[in-house]
Design a protein around this motif. Structure first.
Motif, short mmCIF file in Angstrom:
data_model
loop_
_atom_site.label_atom_id
_atom_site.label_comp_id
_atom_site.label_asym_id
_atom_site.label_seq_id
_atom_site.Cartn_x
_atom_site.Cartn_y
_atom_site.Cartn_z
N ILE A 122 13.40 8.19 2.84
CA ILE A 122 12.20 7.37 2.67
C ILE A 122 11.86 7.29 1.17
CG2 ILE A 122 10.25 8.98 2.78
CD1 ILE A 122 9.42 7.33 5.27
N ASN A 123 12.18 8.34 0.44
CA ASN A 123 11.91 8.34 -1.00
C ASN A 123 12.79 7.35 -1.74
OD1 ASN A 123 11.59 10.96 0.39
ND2 ASN A 123 10.45 11.48 -1.44
N GLN A 124 14.06 7.27 -1.31
CA GLN A 124 14.96 6.29 -1.94
C GLN A 124 14.41 4.88 -1.75
OE1 GLN A 124 18.54 7.13 0.22
NE2 GLN A 124 19.38 8.47 -1.35
N ILE A 125 14.00 4.57 -0.51
CA ILE A 125 13.51 3.22 -0.23
C ILE A 125 12.24 2.95 -1.03
CG2 ILE A 125 12.65 1.67 1.56
CD1 ILE A 125 14.38 3.26 3.52
N VAL A 180 0.84 -1.20 0.00
CA VAL A 180 0.00 0.00 0.00
C VAL A 180 0.88 1.26 0.00
CG1 VAL A 180 -1.73 1.29 1.31
CG2 VAL A 180 -1.93 -1.18 1.10
N ARG A 181 1.98 1.21 0.79
CA ARG A 181 2.85 2.38 0.88
C ARG A 181 3.53 2.71 -0.44
NH1 ARG A 181 5.95 2.60 6.67
NH2 ARG A 181 4.16 2.05 7.95
N MET A 182 3.82 1.68 -1.26
CA MET A 182 4.54 1.98 -2.49
C MET A 182 3.61 2.30 -3.65
SD MET A 182 6.00 -1.61 -4.00
CE MET A 182 6.63 -2.32 -2.48
N ARG A 228 9.74 0.12 -5.31
CA ARG A 228 8.80 0.20 -6.44
C ARG A 228 9.41 -0.46 -7.68
NH1 ARG A 228 6.31 6.34 -6.58
NH2 ARG A 228 4.57 5.95 -5.17
N ILE A 229 10.70 -0.22 -7.88
CA ILE A 229 11.36 -0.82 -9.05
C ILE A 229 11.65 -2.29 -8.78
CG2 ILE A 229 13.44 -0.72 -10.48
CD1 ILE A 229 13.44 2.37 -9.86
N SER A 230 12.16 -2.56 -7.55
CA SER A 230 12.54 -3.94 -7.23
C SER A 230 11.36 -4.90 -7.29
CB SER A 230 13.13 -4.01 -5.82
OG SER A 230 14.21 -3.15 -5.71
#
Lengths: 265, 532
Positions: free
Chosen positions: B405-408, B311-313, B413-415
């Motif tokens: 938090i944006n990096q993670i 949900v977070r991503m 999202r990509i991973s």
């Protein structure tokens, strides 16, 4: 009386009266000012010495970013009107001078002694009025604070960034609300009245001075709380608990299973 | 003379028979043989932690007040004295601070819940990767998937009960997921909460579900689950003397009775130890739930964490169709993706049987490397879940490992799209490499590192032959051939219209074509005496 009323109609009268009034007011002002400052002449001198000292420290350590007159620049804000409290917080917690131009100044050992910090604060305060450093007489949180009320206020106003236990939390783009554990009561108070970095200002109308003391008292009670229920696992909630469940729980049990199912040789 | 352990079963049966007349039944069942392997004990951990949950949970019900009535707290935890809170939260504080042994029991209950779910997941992985779900055990697999699902729901309801700030936040998200169901969502949420959030009825309702309905269903399903294991007999790993038609191991009485009994106490001991030394869900830290408050770093327990991470991503997608808002950002990660995952999991035995055309009974387990596609699919699903789980803890990871938090969020999202297929390919290659290593080992033996100079000056390394048992374990599996495309006659002419068969042949080729042929006896003979 007749003479006086005739005098009143002369052309020179109005400017002369105005001049007289100015002279009287000016002299009176100078006299009153002098009578006020005279008893504290030494304090005033000490203060102006501190301002001079502070200005020197400022020119050496701060002016490259904040400008020669603390007017601010491309990378740093103006310090005119931020007040002594802001300087005491930023320099006293080591946030200023910044280690690097990252998104947020982080807490580190202070570069300046208490006296130097005070001088800097005095200099910045001399530029324009701003929040003053709360004195010991103001920080009577042990006596005037209410822990439970402080907790309620903390959860309403602070927990969404600093975490319900004051352990700190992540904000966007690498900014973060730092942990409040081990922070000086004075610095907590100053943070609330000056709103450093991403933090909003909590003025005395939003949170009264007494309520601020309650918040400080609650933070200190969390800090001093003994490990109720055992090791606290960082007080960051289910993430570390889940890790513990997998490593120390099921991991340990799997190790025992392997041991139980090993045939004796 | 029979071995001592068989006599024990006999005498126990005799004791009962002389009183209730059930010797035949008992002797048969007490002598029932179970194979021995550490990975067969994972399900046991789940069973025992469920028993611990029942016991500790019963203790907690003696004092827990499932009510959202507001009261002013006046217990012994000073930092909350005089604060308005629900009776549920106040009674949980009382259990923690004012009831003797209450804190320990609460923590034992919560740790046992984490262990219960973790053990079920570990057990599921064992069953999946060894192919234990294959015929005749498909139904038991489905029961297992049902138990896992119920366990997740039960755990969520459990940590929602204390009505603290963290659990209220979780309930709020559950409400949002409920509302995201198109058309009926809003009504379903109103129905569940008896009106607007949070209302006064939700805690009493989920209390009944948590202590009565779901544990009852879980208990029933566990009974059927175990009866099926009993009836269908336990699977075993391949090895000398083990066939599809026998079970090699020890009898239930006394060996497994003793082992299982002892293991129960070990599980109980570990849980009690955790409950005694490590704080879990410190509700007094979070404070009572108020909809206006929230804490940074609010997380669900780990078994919900991957859902929260999804949900977070999720990007903020929404459509407005026919006066209805469809929140894709909640609907997809909160309902559709887990729905696909759990349905796929439940149907997997049938999907695999259809794709490989293998509909025979299997009582011997696969070594994961010998079913590369299945192993790769399993690792792929795990990778997906773990990436989602990492994003579920993104704020904690951000502050503790100095990421933003944006990096993670962007990394996960990509991973979530890149890593699962990548892990599929890598796992499949590793499996095939292991097959190749097995083949080499059987054909050429083990490298001993001993170099010998032959009379004519040549140096050779001595290879030690595998024992017949080791060689058997590595070669006893069968290798299926891909299903030929149906409808092709002897002359190679394809019949029309058998698209389904062609798809199946295609999939089967993908699964089975690439495998390392296991060594044959002929190859072994041709190579001679190992070293070369």
């Amino acid at each position: 009386m007749r003479k006086l009323s005739r005098l009143r109609r002369r052309k020179i009268t109005a400017p002369a009266l105005l001049l007289l009034a100015l002279v009287i007011v000016g002299n009176a002002y100078a006299f009153i000012g002098a009578t006020v400052t005279t008893p504290g002449a030494t304090a005033s001198n000490a203060r102006s010495t501190m301002v001079t000292e502070g200005r020197e420290i400022f020119l050496r350590g701060c002016s490259s970013c904040h400008g020669l007159n603390a007017e601010g620049g491309g990378v740093a804000p103006s310090l005119v009107g931020v007040g002594a409290a802001s300087v005491d917080f930023q320099v006293g917690t080591g946030r200023m001078p910044m280690a690097d131009m990252s998104v947020q100044a982080i807490r580190k050992p202070s570069r300046y002694t208490a006296a130097e910090t005070a001088a800097l604060a005095e200099y910045v305060a001399s530029l324009a009025p701003g929040p003053a450093i709360p004195g010991a007489a103001q920080l009577t949180f042990e006596r005037d604070g209410n822990t439970a009320e402080g907790g309620e206020l903390f959860r309403t106003n602070c927990a969404m960034c600093h975490n319900a236990a004051g352990q700190g939390g992540a904000l966007t783009q690498g900014k973060q609300a730092p942990s409040l554990m081990g922070v000086e009561p004075r610095h907590i108070y100053e943070a609330m009245i000056t709103g450093p970095q991403s933090m909003p200002v909590f003025g005395d109308k939003a949170i009264t001075p007494q309520e601020k003391l309650s918040i400080i008292k609650w933070i200190k009670s969390v800090e001093n709380e003994k490990g109720l229920g055992g090791a606290s696992l960082g007080k960051v909630g289910p993430v570390t608990e889940g890790l513990m469940g997998w490593v120390g729980g099921i991991g340990l049990l799997i190790a025992i299973s392997v041991w139980l199912a090993t045939k004796s040789r | 003379m029979k071995p001592a352990r068989e006599r024990v079963a006999g005498s126990v049966a005799n004791f009962v028979d002389e009183r209730v007349g059930a010797a035949k039944f008992l002797k048969k069942n007490l002598n029932k043989v179970f194979p021995d392997h550490w990975s067969f004990m994972l399900g046991e951990i789940a069973l025992y932690s469920f028993i611990i949950l029942l016991l500790s949970g019963t203790f907690l019900t003696f004092w827990f007040v499932p009510s959202q009535e507001e009261l002013i707290y006046n217990g012994s935890y000073v930092p909350l004295k005089g604060i308005q809170m629900s009776a549920a939260y106040a009674s949980t504080l009382d259990i923690s601070f004012d009831i003797r042994g209450g804190m320990l029991m609460r923590q034992v209950h919560h740790w046992a819940a984490l262990l219960f779910l973790a053990a079920m997941v570990a057990h599921l992985m064992r069953v999946f990767f060894t192919g234990a779900f294959r015929k005749p055990r498909e139904l038991n697999w489905i029961l297992g998937v049902g138990l896992l699902t119920l366990g997740i729901v039960e755990g969520f309801l459990g940590y929602s009960l204390p009505d603290d700030l963290l659990s209220g936040t979780g309930i709020r998200i559950a409400e949002a997921i409920l509302q995201a169901i198109p058309v009926v969502g809003t009504y379903a949420a109103f129905f569940a909460f008896g009106g607007a959030f949070p209302g006064l009825v939700f805690i009493p309702r989920i209390y009944t579900v948590h202590v009565l309905l779901i544990p009852g269903i879980i208990l029933g399903l566990i009974t059927v689950h175990l009866m099926l294991v009993w009836y269908q007999k336990h699977t075993q790993y391949p090895g000398p003397g083990r066939t599809e038609k026998n079970v090699v191991g020890y009898p239930l009485m006394p060996v497994y009775m003793a082992k299982a009994g002892g293991f129960f106490f070990i599980v109980f001991g570990v849980t009690a130890f955790l409950g005694a030394v490590a704080s879990i869900n410190p509700i007094w830290v979070f404070g009572p739930y108020t909809p206006t408050q929230i804490s940074a770093g609010s997380q669900p327990d780990w078994y919900m964490g991957w859902l929260d991470g999804l949900v977070r991503m999720s990007p903020p997608l929404e459509s407005y169709i026919f006066n209805h808002t469809i929140s894709w950002n909640i609907l997809i990660p909160g309902l559709i993706v887990p729905g696909i995952m759990f349905t796929g999991m439940a149907l997997w035995p049938f999907i695999e049987a259809w794709a490989t055309g293998d509909k025979r009974e299997h009582n011997l387990l696969d070594r994961p490397r010998n079913a590369p596609t299945r192993t790769a699919v399993g690792v792929m699903s795990l990778t997906f879940t773990v990436v989602a789980l990492i994003n579920g803890g993104n704020d904690i990871i951000a502050t503790h490992f100095s990421f933003t938090i944006n990096q993670i969020m962007w990394a996960t999202r990509i991973s979530i799209f890149v890593l699962p297929p990548l892990s599929y390919v890598i796992t499949k290659r590793i499996c095939l490499a292991l097959q190749r290593a097995d083949r080499d080992l059987v054909l050429h033996g083990r490298e001993t590192g001993r170099l010998v100079m032959l009379p004519h000056g040549e140096f050779v390394e001595i290879h030690e032959e595998l024992s017949p048992e080791e060689a058997w374990t590595r070669t006893s599996h069968e290798q299926l051939a891909p299903i030929p495309a149906a409808g092709i006659d002897a002359n190679g002419v394809r019949a029309n219209g058998v698209l389904k068969d062609r798809i199946r042949a295609r999939i089967s080729k993908g699964i089975l074509q690439e495998q390392i042929a296991k060594p044959t006896a002929k190859e072994k003979l041709e190579l001679g005496d190992g070293h070369h």
